[in-house]
Scaffold this motif. Structure first.
Motif, PDB file in Angstrom:
ATOM      1  N   PHE B 215       0.970  -1.182  -0.097  1.00 37.26           N
ATOM      2  CA  PHE B 215       0.099   0.001  -0.003  1.00 37.26           C
ATOM      3  C   PHE B 215       0.879   1.193  -0.111  1.00 37.26           C
ATOM      4  CE2 PHE B 215      -3.239  -2.893   1.684  1.00 37.26           C
ATOM      5  CZ  PHE B 215      -4.283  -2.585   0.929  1.00 37.26           C
ATOM      6  N   SER B 216       0.507   2.307  -0.561  1.00 35.34           N
ATOM      7  CA  SER B 216       0.807   3.662  -0.550  1.00 35.34           C
ATOM      8  C   SER B 216       0.464   4.002   1.060  1.00 35.34           C
ATOM      9  CB  SER B 216       0.439   4.601  -1.536  1.00 35.34           C
ATOM     10  OG  SER B 216      -1.052   4.805  -1.257  1.00 35.34           O
ATOM     11  N   PRO B 217       1.337   5.065   1.612  1.00 36.47           N
ATOM     12  CA  PRO B 217       1.062   5.397   2.881  1.00 36.47           C
ATOM     13  C   PRO B 217      -0.446   5.840   3.327  1.00 36.47           C
ATOM     14  CG  PRO B 217       3.209   6.026   2.316  1.00 36.47           C
ATOM     15  CD  PRO B 217       2.595   5.468   1.121  1.00 36.47           C
ATOM     16  N   ASN B 218      -0.915   6.427   2.139  1.00 31.65           N
ATOM     17  CA  ASN B 218      -2.387   7.126   2.542  1.00 31.65           C
ATOM     18  C   ASN B 218      -3.260   6.088   2.100  1.00 31.65           C
ATOM     19  OD1 ASN B 218      -2.579   6.691  -0.160  1.00 31.65           O
ATOM     20  ND2 ASN B 218      -2.485   9.144  -0.691  1.00 31.65           N
ATOM     21  N   GLY B 219      -2.896   4.824   1.679  1.00 29.37           N
ATOM     22  CA  GLY B 219      -3.956   3.823   1.412  1.00 29.37           C
ATOM     23  C   GLY B 219      -4.765   3.765   0.172  1.00 29.37           C
ATOM     24  N   ARG B 220      -4.516   4.790  -0.501  1.00 32.53           N
ATOM     25  CA  ARG B 220      -5.145   5.019  -1.690  1.00 32.53           C
ATOM     26  C   ARG B 220      -4.681   4.025  -2.836  1.00 32.53           C
ATOM     27  NH1 ARG B 220      -5.529  11.271  -0.640  1.00 32.53           N
ATOM     28  NH2 ARG B 220      -6.780  11.461   0.910  1.00 32.53           N
ATOM     29  N   ALA B 258       8.303  -1.479  -2.398  1.00 28.74           N
ATOM     30  CA  ALA B 258       8.043  -0.955  -1.213  1.00 28.74           C
ATOM     31  C   ALA B 258       7.663   0.535  -1.139  1.00 28.74           C
ATOM     32  CB  ALA B 258       8.791  -1.162  -0.126  1.00 28.74           C
ATOM     33  N   PHE B 259       6.631   1.143  -0.792  1.00 32.88           N
ATOM     34  CA  PHE B 259       6.549   2.529  -0.877  1.00 32.88           C
ATOM     35  C   PHE B 259       7.361   3.088   0.146  1.00 32.88           C
ATOM     36  CE2 PHE B 259       2.701   2.948  -3.871  1.00 32.88           C
ATOM     37  CZ  PHE B 259       2.979   4.175  -4.072  1.00 32.88           C
ATOM     38  N   ASN B 264       6.019   9.209  -2.032  1.00 35.08           N
ATOM     39  CA  ASN B 264       6.428   9.660  -3.436  1.00 35.08           C
ATOM     40  C   ASN B 264       7.603   8.644  -3.853  1.00 35.08           C
ATOM     41  OD1 ASN B 264       4.998  12.021  -3.028  1.00 35.08           O
ATOM     42  ND2 ASN B 264       6.389  13.017  -1.763  1.00 35.08           N
ATOM     43  N   ARG B 265       8.252   7.783  -3.021  1.00 35.49           N
ATOM     44  CA  ARG B 265       9.196   7.062  -3.597  1.00 35.49           C
ATOM     45  C   ARG B 265       9.071   5.575  -3.365  1.00 35.49           C
ATOM     46  NH1 ARG B 265      14.183   8.892  -0.248  1.00 35.49           N
ATOM     47  NH2 ARG B 265      12.499   8.965   1.229  1.00 35.49           N
ATOM     48  N   ILE B 266       9.671   4.942  -4.130  1.00 28.95           N
ATOM     49  CA  ILE B 266       9.348   3.200  -4.125  1.00 28.95           C
ATOM     50  C   ILE B 266      10.651   2.594  -4.037  1.00 28.95           C
ATOM     51  CG2 ILE B 266       8.612   1.145  -5.361  1.00 28.95           C
ATOM     52  CD1 ILE B 266       6.438   3.017  -6.458  1.00 28.95           C
ATOM     53  N   ALA B 267      10.951   1.817  -3.149  1.00 27.61           N
ATOM     54  CA  ALA B 267      12.263   0.923  -3.287  1.00 27.61           C
ATOM     55  C   ALA B 267      12.100  -0.308  -4.054  1.00 27.61           C
ATOM     56  CB  ALA B 267      12.847   0.669  -1.675  1.00 27.61           C
ATOM     57  N   LEU B 268      12.845  -0.745  -5.022  1.00 24.51           N
ATOM     58  CA  LEU B 268      12.463  -2.027  -5.554  1.00 24.51           C
ATOM     59  C   LEU B 268      13.515  -2.673  -6.044  1.00 24.51           C
ATOM     60  CD1 LEU B 268      10.159  -3.122  -7.524  1.00 24.51           C
ATOM     61  CD2 LEU B 268      11.078  -1.737  -9.169  1.00 24.51           C
ATOM     62  N   SER B 269      13.512  -3.980  -6.272  1.00 22.96           N
ATOM     63  CA  SER B 269      14.406  -4.862  -6.599  1.00 22.96           C
ATOM     64  C   SER B 269      14.381  -5.181  -7.962  1.00 22.96           C
ATOM     65  CB  SER B 269      14.415  -6.391  -5.920  1.00 22.96           C
ATOM     66  OG  SER B 269      15.368  -7.251  -6.537  1.00 22.96           O
ATOM     67  N   MET B 270      15.257  -4.597  -8.732  1.00 22.14           N
ATOM     68  CA  MET B 270      15.353  -4.703 -10.272  1.00 22.14           C
ATOM     69  C   MET B 270      16.684  -5.544 -10.880  1.00 22.14           C
ATOM     70  SD  MET B 270      14.264  -0.840 -11.140  1.00 22.14           S
ATOM     71  CE  MET B 270      13.725  -1.017 -12.718  1.00 22.14           C
ATOM     72  N   LEU B 280      15.831   2.979  -5.862  1.00 22.84           N
ATOM     73  CA  LEU B 280      14.930   3.830  -5.447  1.00 22.84           C
ATOM     74  C   LEU B 280      14.522   4.631  -6.689  1.00 22.84           C
ATOM     75  CD1 LEU B 280      15.893   6.163  -2.834  1.00 22.84           C
ATOM     76  CD2 LEU B 280      14.300   4.439  -2.748  1.00 22.84           C
ATOM     77  N   LEU B 281      12.906   4.520  -7.043  1.00 28.67           N
ATOM     78  CA  LEU B 281      12.246   5.240  -8.046  1.00 28.67           C
ATOM     79  C   LEU B 281      11.444   6.253  -7.413  1.00 28.67           C
ATOM     80  CD1 LEU B 281      11.243   1.774  -9.992  1.00 28.67           C
ATOM     81  CD2 LEU B 281      13.264   3.224 -10.247  1.00 28.67           C
ATOM     82  N   SER B 282      11.008   7.109  -8.526  1.00 27.04           N
ATOM     83  CA  SER B 282       9.931   7.885  -8.005  1.00 27.04           C
ATOM     84  C   SER B 282       8.675   7.072  -8.391  1.00 27.04           C
ATOM     85  CB  SER B 282       9.853   9.158  -8.979  1.00 27.04           C
ATOM     86  OG  SER B 282       9.285   8.818 -10.234  1.00 27.04           O
ATOM     87  N   LYS B 283       7.440   7.478  -7.649  1.00 23.39           N
ATOM     88  CA  LYS B 283       6.186   6.530  -7.795  1.00 23.39           C
ATOM     89  C   LYS B 283       5.837   6.523  -9.270  1.00 23.39           C
ATOM     90  CE  LYS B 283       2.477   9.219  -6.535  1.00 23.39           C
ATOM     91  NZ  LYS B 283       1.250   9.167  -5.772  1.00 23.39           N
ATOM     92  N   GLU B 284       6.551   7.573 -10.063  1.00 21.01           N
ATOM     93  CA  GLU B 284       5.910   7.429 -11.385  1.00 21.01           C
ATOM     94  C   GLU B 284       7.074   6.543 -12.316  1.00 21.01           C
ATOM     95  OE1 GLU B 284       6.130  10.160  -9.930  1.00 21.01           O
ATOM     96  OE2 GLU B 284       4.052  10.519  -9.669  1.00 21.01           O
ATOM     97  N   GLY B 285       8.040   6.185 -11.584  1.00 24.12           N
ATOM     98  CA  GLY B 285       8.958   5.167 -12.220  1.00 24.12           C
ATOM     99  C   GLY B 285      10.391   5.758 -12.493  1.00 24.12           C
ATOM    100  N   LYS B 286      10.467   7.053 -12.374  1.00 24.97           N
ATOM    101  CA  LYS B 286      11.974   7.475 -12.732  1.00 24.97           C
ATOM    102  C   LYS B 286      12.989   7.114 -11.796  1.00 24.97           C
ATOM    103  CE  LYS B 286      14.015  12.186 -13.125  1.00 24.97           C
ATOM    104  NZ  LYS B 286      14.673  12.206 -12.062  1.00 24.97           N
ATOM    105  N   GLN B 287      14.065   6.503 -12.172  1.00 20.21           N
ATOM    106  CA  GLN B 287      15.094   6.231 -11.540  1.00 20.21           C
ATOM    107  C   GLN B 287      15.717   7.101 -10.579  1.00 20.21           C
ATOM    108  OE1 GLN B 287      17.733   2.908 -12.674  1.00 20.21           O
ATOM    109  NE2 GLN B 287      19.489   3.896 -11.268  1.00 20.21           N
ATOM    110  N   LEU B 288      15.794   7.309  -9.338  1.00 22.62           N
ATOM    111  CA  LEU B 288      16.142   8.156  -8.523  1.00 22.62           C
ATOM    112  C   LEU B 288      17.647   7.796  -8.007  1.00 22.62           C
ATOM    113  CD1 LEU B 288      13.384   9.113  -6.020  1.00 22.62           C
ATOM    114  CD2 LEU B 288      13.946  10.241  -8.438  1.00 22.62           C
TER     115      LEU B 288
END
Lengths: 194, 438
Positions: B215-220, B258-259, B264-270, B280-288
């Motif tokens: 879930f996103s932290p706001n649950g939406r 994981a949100f 705003n960010r997502i940690a992800l195994s790629m 680390l990605l933005s939630k839109e998918g941009k690699q940070l």
């Protein structure tokens, strides 16, 4: 230095006392308006009441999603033949290292791809048995698929004809729960991708 | 006298706890034992549920039964209460302060009393709840909620949350949802249900393999990995509208997203750069940024609640173990040192524990450990248990278990007590994740 700490302690203590006071008020008079007859209106207007009614409704997803194309269905007759010719490679427990028999199988697969089915593109599917964690197995399955793909490349199969995907333990070849089933499930399969 | 001390203790606790919360939620998040009403050795409080009363209009057995059932389930799981429905004859009946005879409840040994009344009018149901400390005759919480008949369970869960707030200063998680993966359609699709297993709703309908909702932290929003386009890609879906966006486009595994606590960010195994690494990605998918860089498998990032650290799984020493790094990728240290195979970390919302799974005897068991590596504690023993996910208040853990044959969703208290099967039916359910407050 000691003076600073003392001063801090005093500030903290005062803060705690003040906050304690504020808290006690809240506890001694919880929801006090509700005991009054006019309470009903306030309750009805409470945010929680609104939430209870509104947030329950989650629209079922309206987006139409196309089902995933089945590899087998899209394969041509030649591809189907190739599927039979390309043999599955098996791995030891929790390992992506190619055994000597796995290397033999890959050599045979490479010669099929280089001599008989020179136009085929292949996706190497990595799979695991059910014992590891599902998450870790997705990564392990990919490691297996890549070890098989890399070996095919060293035997001369162009990288442009090869790709990988891992299914972890999501697609067992044998649904059993014993060593015989596990041995069949630790594998890399070769599926026609064009 | 005994009961008296219990009642007073609760009141004092409430006062102190509200003070702590005023002071700083961050301080609280690092504190131990604020839920001391449930600490071992304390007597359970006798919580009585009075028969729900029809305040006007006719008696509705369905509504009355739902009120009792939901309270019993929620309050029993909560831990500090022994829940009952004693038959008490009141000389005066009513649910408001002064309207009824508290002495008869006191005589029945009750510490805490839930009174409720309902009015059913067409499809509309209005329910009034009151929580009393029987000894001091104080009203601790009172609320009225109005909704449709199908909202009754949710409304009762909401007052259960209120009760936890009144008793401890921290709301309960009983109105939350649990997202999970089910094989009901033979594929793996993501579903949503109430935390107690009711009101199951299907979320994905793509006929493919869908895994690891978070879930996103706001649950939406939910993120999850789906094979719907022929590669395990990460997707993000808005629950209310059903709108879905593909977050990753690179081939290879895009898993265990994981949100971040900031939403705003997502940690992800790629694995796009060769093998599974954490990004680390933005939630839109941009690699940070890229947080790990070696030949090993790195998966399953888990944020600390202050977002300063990330626990994750790496097999850099051969077998998978849990590590912690700063959220910029620096200062990597190994967390788990016992057991040959440890996976699936998840940081508690209070920050004081990390839950994870250890491979033991052919299956998995759930443990909790302090972030400094001390306090390693086994919580489950029966069957194989995986995928621990905390409730937003840190009191409970949802997990999947194969103890009954098929894999099912269970919940337990964070000390391992109260293990309860939640999912029903003949499907195989896994990967539960407890929503933020709904």
């Amino acid at each position: 230095m000691r003076k600073v700490i003392c001063l801090w302690s005093l500030v903290m203590l005062c803060g705690a006392l003040m906050l304690n006071g504020c808290a006690k008020e809240q506890v001694v008079t919880p929801e006090q308006p509700l005991t009054a007859p006019s309470s009903e209106k306030q309750l009805k207007q409470s945010e929680a009441a609104k939430q209870a009614v509104q947030e329950e409704k989650i629209a079922s997803p309206a987006i139409k999603e196309s089902p995933v194309a089945k590899d087998e269905a899209s394969a041509s007759a030649a591809a189907a033949q190739a599927n039979g010719l390309l043999k599955t490679v098996y791995y030891d427990f929790d390992s992506a290292i190619l055994t000597s028999s796995a290397r033999d199988t890959l050599s045979a697969n490479a010669s099929v791809l280089l001599k008989k089915q020179t136009g085929l593109k292949i996706q190497v599917e990595g799979h695991c048995d059910e014992r590891g964690s599902a998450e870790y197995n997705l990564a392990l399955g990919e490691r297996r698929a890549k070890s098989a793909m890399n070996y095919l490349m060293t035997l001369g199969v162009p990288a442009s004809r090869l790709s990988t995907i891992s299914y972890g333990k999501e697609k067992p070849a044998d649904p059993g729960h014993d060593e015989a089933a596990w041995a069949k499930n630790r594998r890399a399969e070769f599926v026609v991708a064009n | 006298m005994k009961r008296c001390s219990a009642g007073i203790r609760v009141l004092i606790m409430s006062a102190l706890l509200v003070a702590v919360i005023c002071a700083s939620p961050l301080i609280l998040s690092g504190q131990q034992g604020y839920l001391e009403v449930s600490a071992p050795g304390n007597r359970q409080l006798q919580l009585a549920i009075a028969p729900p009363a029809a305040l006007s209009g006719g008696v509705n057995q369905d509504v009355a039964r739902a009120i009792i059932d939901v309270f019993k389930f929620d309050m029993t799981l909560a831990g500090p209460f022994s829940v009952s429905e004693p038959q008490v004859t009141e000389s005066r009946s009513g649910i408001r302060p002064g309207d009824f005879d508290m002495a008869s409840w006191r005589a029945a040994g009750t510490d805490l009393l839930i009174k409720s009344g309902y009015v059913v009018s067409g499809d509309s149901v209005s329910i009034e709840f009151r929580l009393y400390d029987v000894l001091t005759e104080k009203e601790l919480a009172a609320k009225r909620y109005t909704g449709s008949k199908r909202d009754v369970r949710r409304v009762v869960h909401t007052f259960s949350d209120d009760i936890m707030s009144a008793m401890t200063g921290i709301r309960g998680p009983f109105t939350c949802k649990i997202a999970f993966v089910s094989t009901a359609t033979r594929n793996k699709e993501i579903y949503l249900m109430d935390y107690d297993g009711q009101n199951i709703q299907r979320i994905t309908k793509n006929g493919s393999i869908n895994l690891y909702p978070d879930f996103s932290p706001n649950g939406r929003e939910l993120i999850y990995t789906s094979y719907k386009k022929g590669n395990p890609d990460l997707y993000r879906r808005e629950l209310a509208s059903g709108a879905e966006a593909r977050v990753t486009t690179a081939r290879g595994t895009n898993i265990t997203g994981a949100f971040a606590p900031d939403g705003n960010r997502i940690a992800l195994s790629m694995s796009k750069d060769g093998n599974a690494e954490i990004y680390l990605l933005s939630k839109e998918g941009k690699q940070l940024s890229r947080l790990t860089n070696n030949d090993a498998i790195e998966i399953a990032p888990a944020w600390s609640p202050d977002a300063k650290q990330i626990a994750f799984v790496s097999d850099r020493l051969g077998k998978p173990q849990v590590y912690i790094m700063d959220s910029d990728g620096r200062n990597v240290r190994r967390l788990t040192t016992s057991g040959a195979y440890n996976v699936g970390p998840r940081w508690s919302p209070r920050g004081d524990k990390i839950a994870y799974c250890r491979q033991m005897g052919g299956g998995f068991q759930i443990f909790t450990i302090n972030p400094d590596g001390t306090g390693d504690t086994q919580l489950t023993r029966e069957g194989s248990n995986e995928h621990p996910r905390w409730s937003p208040d840190g009191r409970f853990i949802a997990f999947s278990s194969k103890r009954g044959g098929r894999e099912s969703v269970y919940i337990m208290r964070s000390d391992g007590t109260g293990q309860t099967k939640i999912s029903r039916g003949g499907t195989s359910d896994s990967s539960p994740v407890w929503s933020p407050r709904w």
